[in-house]
Write a protein that holds these residues in place. Structure first.
Motif, PDB file in Angstrom:
ATOM      1  N   SER A 141       0.842  -1.193   0.000  1.00  0.00           N
ATOM      2  CA  SER A 141       0.000   0.000   0.000  1.00  0.00           C
ATOM      3  C   SER A 141       0.879   1.245   0.000  1.00  0.00           C
ATOM      4  O   SER A 141       1.866   1.321   0.722  1.00  0.00           O
ATOM      5  CB  SER A 141      -0.896   0.021   1.229  1.00  0.00           C
ATOM      6  OG  SER A 141      -1.793  -1.047   1.198  1.00  0.00           O
ATOM      7  N   GLU A 155      -1.981   6.309   0.528  1.00  0.00           N
ATOM      8  CA  GLU A 155      -3.163   5.528   0.865  1.00  0.00           C
ATOM      9  C   GLU A 155      -3.232   5.269   2.375  1.00  0.00           C
ATOM     10  O   GLU A 155      -4.294   5.361   2.976  1.00  0.00           O
ATOM     11  CB  GLU A 155      -3.141   4.207   0.106  1.00  0.00           C
ATOM     12  CG  GLU A 155      -4.401   3.391   0.257  1.00  0.00           C
ATOM     13  CD  GLU A 155      -4.377   2.138  -0.597  1.00  0.00           C
ATOM     14  OE1 GLU A 155      -5.169   1.226  -0.276  1.00  0.00           O
ATOM     15  OE2 GLU A 155      -3.585   2.058  -1.543  1.00  0.00           O
ATOM     16  N   ARG A 156      -2.095   4.982   2.985  1.00  0.00           N
ATOM     17  CA  ARG A 156      -2.075   4.768   4.433  1.00  0.00           C
ATOM     18  C   ARG A 156      -2.425   6.041   5.191  1.00  0.00           C
ATOM     19  O   ARG A 156      -3.156   6.010   6.181  1.00  0.00           O
ATOM     20  CB  ARG A 156      -0.712   4.239   4.869  1.00  0.00           C
ATOM     21  CG  ARG A 156      -0.564   2.749   4.582  1.00  0.00           C
ATOM     22  CD  ARG A 156       0.755   2.261   5.048  1.00  0.00           C
ATOM     23  NE  ARG A 156       1.690   2.584   3.958  1.00  0.00           N
ATOM     24  CZ  ARG A 156       2.990   2.595   4.060  1.00  0.00           C
ATOM     25  NH1 ARG A 156       3.563   2.327   5.197  1.00  0.00           N
ATOM     26  NH2 ARG A 156       3.751   2.882   3.029  1.00  0.00           N
TER      27      ARG A 156
END
Length: 75
Positions: A29, A33-34
């Motif tokens: 990821s 996105e995190r």
């Protein structure tokens, strides 16, 4: 044999519409996105949106006040 756990959810709303959602957790990821998942979801996400709205209100208010001051300034 034991059933395997799966992240696939299936729900049937009516005869003509089915919904299948898959949650895929990948270690690749992206950082963005995190950060998005951390800051823009759940209670922290709601708090961030409220604070962002208040800050945006005051920024627009100050810009309008300064603009109005210079437009209506007596000569």
């Amino acid at each position: 044999m034991e059933p395997q756990e799966s992240a696939i959810q299936y729900s049937q709303w009516n005869n003509s519409q089915d919904e299948v959602s898959m949650n895929v957790l990948t270690p690749e990821s992206s950082g963005c996105e995190r950060v998005y998942k951390k800051l823009c979801t759940r209670k922290l996400g709601i708090a961030m949106k409220v604070v962002g709205g208040i800050v945006l209100f005051w920024v627009i208010f100050v810009i309008g006040y300064i603009t109005g001051y210079y437009i209506h300034k007596c000569k």
